[in-house]
Design a protein around this motif. Structure first.
Motif, short mmCIF file in Angstrom:
data_model
loop_
_atom_site.label_atom_id
_atom_site.label_comp_id
_atom_site.label_asym_id
_atom_site.label_seq_id
_atom_site.Cartn_x
_atom_site.Cartn_y
_atom_site.Cartn_z
N MET A 113 -1.66 10.05 12.72
CA MET A 113 -2.91 9.29 12.73
C MET A 113 -3.25 8.71 11.36
O MET A 113 -3.81 7.63 11.25
N SER A 114 -2.91 9.44 10.29
CA SER A 114 -3.49 9.08 8.99
C SER A 114 -2.52 8.54 7.95
O SER A 114 -2.96 8.09 6.89
N THR A 115 -1.22 8.59 8.22
CA THR A 115 -0.27 8.08 7.24
C THR A 115 -0.57 6.61 6.90
O THR A 115 -0.46 6.18 5.75
N SER A 116 -1.00 5.87 7.92
CA SER A 116 -1.23 4.44 7.69
C SER A 116 -2.35 4.20 6.68
O SER A 116 -2.36 3.18 6.00
N ILE A 117 -3.30 5.15 6.55
CA ILE A 117 -4.37 4.96 5.56
C ILE A 117 -3.75 4.93 4.16
O ILE A 117 -4.06 4.06 3.35
N PHE A 118 -2.87 5.89 3.93
CA PHE A 118 -2.15 5.91 2.64
C PHE A 118 -1.36 4.62 2.47
O PHE A 118 -1.38 3.98 1.42
N ALA A 119 -0.66 4.25 3.55
CA ALA A 119 0.20 3.07 3.46
C ALA A 119 -0.61 1.82 3.11
O ALA A 119 -0.21 1.03 2.25
N ILE A 120 -1.76 1.66 3.77
CA ILE A 120 -2.58 0.47 3.53
C ILE A 120 -3.11 0.46 2.09
O ILE A 120 -3.05 -0.55 1.39
N LEU A 121 -3.61 1.63 1.64
CA LEU A 121 -4.15 1.70 0.27
C LEU A 121 -3.06 1.44 -0.77
O LEU A 121 -3.26 0.72 -1.75
N LEU A 122 -1.89 2.03 -0.54
CA LEU A 122 -0.80 1.86 -1.51
C LEU A 122 -0.22 0.44 -1.45
O LEU A 122 0.20 -0.11 -2.47
N LEU A 123 -0.24 -0.13 -0.25
CA LEU A 123 0.22 -1.51 -0.13
C LEU A 123 -0.70 -2.44 -0.92
O LEU A 123 -0.23 -3.38 -1.58
N ALA A 124 -2.01 -2.14 -0.85
CA ALA A 124 -2.97 -2.94 -1.64
C ALA A 124 -2.61 -2.84 -3.12
O ALA A 124 -2.63 -3.84 -3.86
N GLY A 125 -2.25 -1.63 -3.57
CA GLY A 125 -1.83 -1.43 -4.96
C GLY A 125 -0.57 -2.23 -5.27
O GLY A 125 -0.48 -2.89 -6.31
N LEU A 126 0.39 -2.19 -4.36
CA LEU A 126 1.65 -2.90 -4.58
C LEU A 126 1.44 -4.41 -4.65
O LEU A 126 2.07 -5.11 -5.45
N LEU A 127 0.52 -4.91 -3.80
CA LEU A 127 0.26 -6.34 -3.79
C LEU A 127 -0.43 -6.79 -5.08
O LEU A 127 -0.27 -7.93 -5.52
#
Lengths: 445, 300
Positions: free
Chosen positions: B170-184
């Motif tokens: 359920m929650s891995t995507s929260i990390f993924a979205i936040l870290l993707l924002a960092g990567l972008l």
């Protein structure tokens, strides 16, 4: 065709109105008139309970009042909501669904119905059931359906020639529905062939587990508390009762997940043909025998609950009910509603679905009705269940029962899954229960 | 009185409505619950709220093995869940960052699990891991890998692992979205410079990308640690803390004590122990966050 349908509808409507008028006349209770009044109610929800609520418009028509259903939830959620209402002092509703096991917790939330309902009306309820609806001598609820467990068995298994022969060869007796808990265990272990079929299953958590344990303790001659409210379920009778669960679990006669099961899981498993024998509630009878909901419809056998080592039945029982709040702004209307929802017609409506009525007359009426329609399965069901009611006993009627149950069932689970011995588990549960009873002031230090 | 008329009072007067609202919705309930943790408050007997029993509830908690097991299990659950979610989230973010076509669609799809209510996720995974009718056992039977059903939600290790699986799904995507924002937001120049200097992709990730992502990681950790520590709905549905307390977390224990047993005083005492633990987690992650930002700013 349309005009035929119209005539048919008119005829049925006339019959219904005639029946209603007849019912109102036959009833010796005055339901009163409350035009313009809105009665707020909190009711237990769920398929098996909702059918009765189709009678609410009839009560509205009879009395001129309106009913507003403020809450419709399963009983555990409703119980939590009612406790929060008490805590916040917001009792703005008049009638609430209640249960024998829950009622003692609510203190003086509900009125004494003996003061409001004439004695001759109360005399129409099953005496034992009505007595069990009292808390500290006050009749705080009018019972709508009673529960007591009996045996359902899968005839495909119990009448299978090969299985019968093997059972006779192994135990020297014919395979027949178990009469004792030992026999129940023996058959459940013998009939299990996982993963396709298990011997049985039991509710493995919450009050479902504590209640069944209590039933076997009592059937073994023990009890949960002594007369001074000292927990005594860690007695030899209690240990033997817990050992019954442990043995079934160890032998893999029950699904491993049974420790997470509640009633729905067990009922569904039996209906799916996954269990050979099931000790369960009357409300499932119609469900198990309905081809739309059950794979074993037409092959369900019924028998009375087994006895324990004392030769007695545990008879774990309770009733769903209606109560009227002290804060109700129109208690007469509240009482009228509670009586209407538990009168003969309401009881008959519920009994047709397999629920045990709480009015004496309805037992005979429903059995006759099923016999007349050739439904011997349901007629037999009521006969079997009525016999079991003779031994019915409620859990201890103290406010602390649910709290005590909540310290018992995790310990029962610990023994069942092999973390503790039955004696260790029960001693721990008894110590915790003792503290609860001491804190409540029921048991002196 | 003269202070109220002075210009110095203006900020306070302007803030007054929000102070009143915060006091009403946060402070007062906190004070009442703190007070009730020193009483034997039982929901159905409101008078018990005014019966002071001192530290009795806290002393009982301290001597309760059930509480400490739930406490330890909650810490372990938070630690394992957070770290696995971080690893999987980081992996997902790095992969999605590489995608050049349909990245927006993938980002939306990635967020689907977050859109489910935890109760629904609980039911979904309860069905998947059910020993009799569950998808997992059926699949294993069909593949001929097992002959007896695996009691996923009963065995101590497997039951906790099943709950973790649901939580992570359920929650891995929260990390993924936040870290993707960092990567972008990651500046391209340092990466290009590193490549020119001859760094391989692992070295670029280790020395450029990861330090840049650390503040995002700690923000995600802080938010998620509070969420995971409050995990209730899913556990309630999947195992309700059982069997035999094997999956009991602080919140399932508190809900049982407070709402089923009506012992709200005791449940609030447990709540305060849990709040203090959450504060420690938050302070730890904030310190790490500040350190990471200093590092990024060249302070260290």
């Amino acid at each position: 065709m349309a005009s035929y349908q119209g005539l048919k509808t008119l005829f049925l409507a006339c019959c219904a109105l005639g029946g209603l008028a007849g019912a109102a006349q036959a009833d010796n209770f005055d339901y009163g008139k409350f035009p313009g009044y809105t009665l707020k109610v909190k009711l237990i929800g769920g398929t098996q309970y909702e059918k009765l609520y189709t009678r609410i418009p009839e009560w509205e028509k009879l009395t001129g009042a309106k009913v507003e259903i403020v809450s419709s939830k399963n009983h555990f959620d409703l119980d939590r909501e009612i406790k929060q209402d008490i805590a916040s002092g917001s009792i703005t509703w008049c009638v609430g669904s209640n249960h024998t096991s829950f009622a003692p917790q609510y203190g003086d939330l509900y009125i004494d119905l003996k003061q409001e309902v004439p004695a001759d009306v109360l005399a129409e309820y099953v005496p034992g059931t009505l007595k069990a609806s009292e808390v500290d001598g006050r009749l705080v609820q009018l019972p709508r359906v009673t529960d007591v467990s009996n045996i359902y068995y899968n005839k495909d298994v119990y009448e299978n020639a090969d299985i019968k022969a093997k059972y006779k060869e192994k135990f020297g007796v014919d395979l027949a529905p178990p009469k004792t808990f030992d026999e129940f265990k023996q058959q459940a272990i013998f009939l299990a062939s996982p993963p396709n079929r298990y011997g049985t299953a039991f509710a493995g958590k919450d009050e479902g587990l504590t209640g069944r344990f209590m039933e076997i303790v009592r059937a073994n001659g023990g009890d949960m508390f002594d007369k001074n409210w000292k927990p005594i379920f860690n007695s030899p009778e209690g240990v033997a009762a817990l050992q019954w669960f442990v043995d079934l679990y160890k032998a893999k006669a029950v699904p491993a997940g049974t420790v997470n099961y509640t009633w729905d899981d067990i009922g569904q498993a039996f209906a799916a043909g996954q269990l050979a024998v099931d000790l369960d509630w009357p409300g499932w009878a119609a469900f198990f025998n309905d081809p739309k909901t059950s794979k074993i419809a037409g092959h369900v056998g019924l028998a009375t609950a087994p006895v324990g080592t004392s030769g007695k039945r545990g008879g774990w029982s309770g009733s769903h009910s209606f109560s009227v709040t002290q804060d109700c702004d129109n208690k007469k209307a509240g009482v009228s509603f509670a009586v209407f929802m538990t009168n003969d017609e309401s009881e008959l409506l519920e009994a047709r679905a397999g629920n045990l009525p709480t009015r004496t007359k309805v037992f005979d009426d429903v059995v006759k009705e099923f016999k007349d329609s050739g439904n011997t399965y349901m007629a037999d069901m009521f006969t079997a269940w009525r016999a079991s009611l003779a031994d019915a006993r409620t859990p201890p009627l103290v406010p602390q029962w649910i709290e005590v149950s909540n310290v018992i069932w995790p310990q029962l689970q610990a023994a069942i899954v092999g973390e503790k011995t039955p004696q260790e588990a029960l001693d721990k549960a008894a110590a915790d229960a003792t503290q609860i009873m001491q804190d409540a002031g029921l048991l002196k230090q | 009185m003269s202070f109220l008329r002075s210009p110095r009072a203006i900020p306070y007067l302007l803030l007054l409505p929000s102070i009143v609202v915060i006091a009403a919705v946060v402070l007062i309930p906190l004070i009442v619950s703190l007070w009730s943790s020193f009483t034997p408050y039982v929901l159905t007997r409101p008078a018990t709220l005014f019966q002071f029993v001192g530290w009795r509830n806290y002393l009982r908690i301290v001597s309760s093995t059930d509480f400490w097991w739930a406490f330890g299990r909650t810490l372990l659950f938070v630690t394992v869940a957070l770290n696995l979610e971080l690893v999987f989230g980081l992996g997902l973010a790095l992969l999605v960052n590489k995608v050049t076509m349909g990245q927006k669609t993938i980002r939306t799809v990635m967020m689907f699990p977050m859109m489910f209510s935890p109760i629904l996720v609980g039911f979904q995974f309860k069905y998947i891991f059910n020993d009799a009718v569950g998808l997992m056992n059926n699949a294993l039977f069909s593949l001929g890998l097992i002959t007896q059903p695996i009691p996923w939600l009963v065995d101590g290790v497997l039951a906790n692992a099943s709950i973790l699986a649901a939580e992570i799904w359920m929650s891995t995507s929260i990390f993924a979205i936040l870290l993707l924002a960092g990567l972008l937001a990651l500046p391209k120049d340092p990466i290009e410079a590193a490549k020119v200097d001859g760094c391989n992709p692992i070295q670029v990730f280790r020395h450029i990308t990861l330090p840049f992502l650390m503040p995002f990681i700690y923000i995600a950790m802080t938010i998620r640690s509070l969420d995971v520590a409050r995990a209730y709905d899913m556990v309630r549905i999947m195992t309700n803390g059982g069997p035999a307390g094997r999956t009991e977390l602080l919140w399932t224990l508190m809900a049982r004590v407070g709402y089923q047993n009506s012992q709200m005083g005791m449940a609030n005492a447990m709540g305060y122990v849990s709040i203090l633990t959450s504060i420690l987690f938050t302070v730890y992650f904030y310190r790490k966050l500040v350190a990471a930002r200093r590092y990024m700013g060249g302070a260290e």
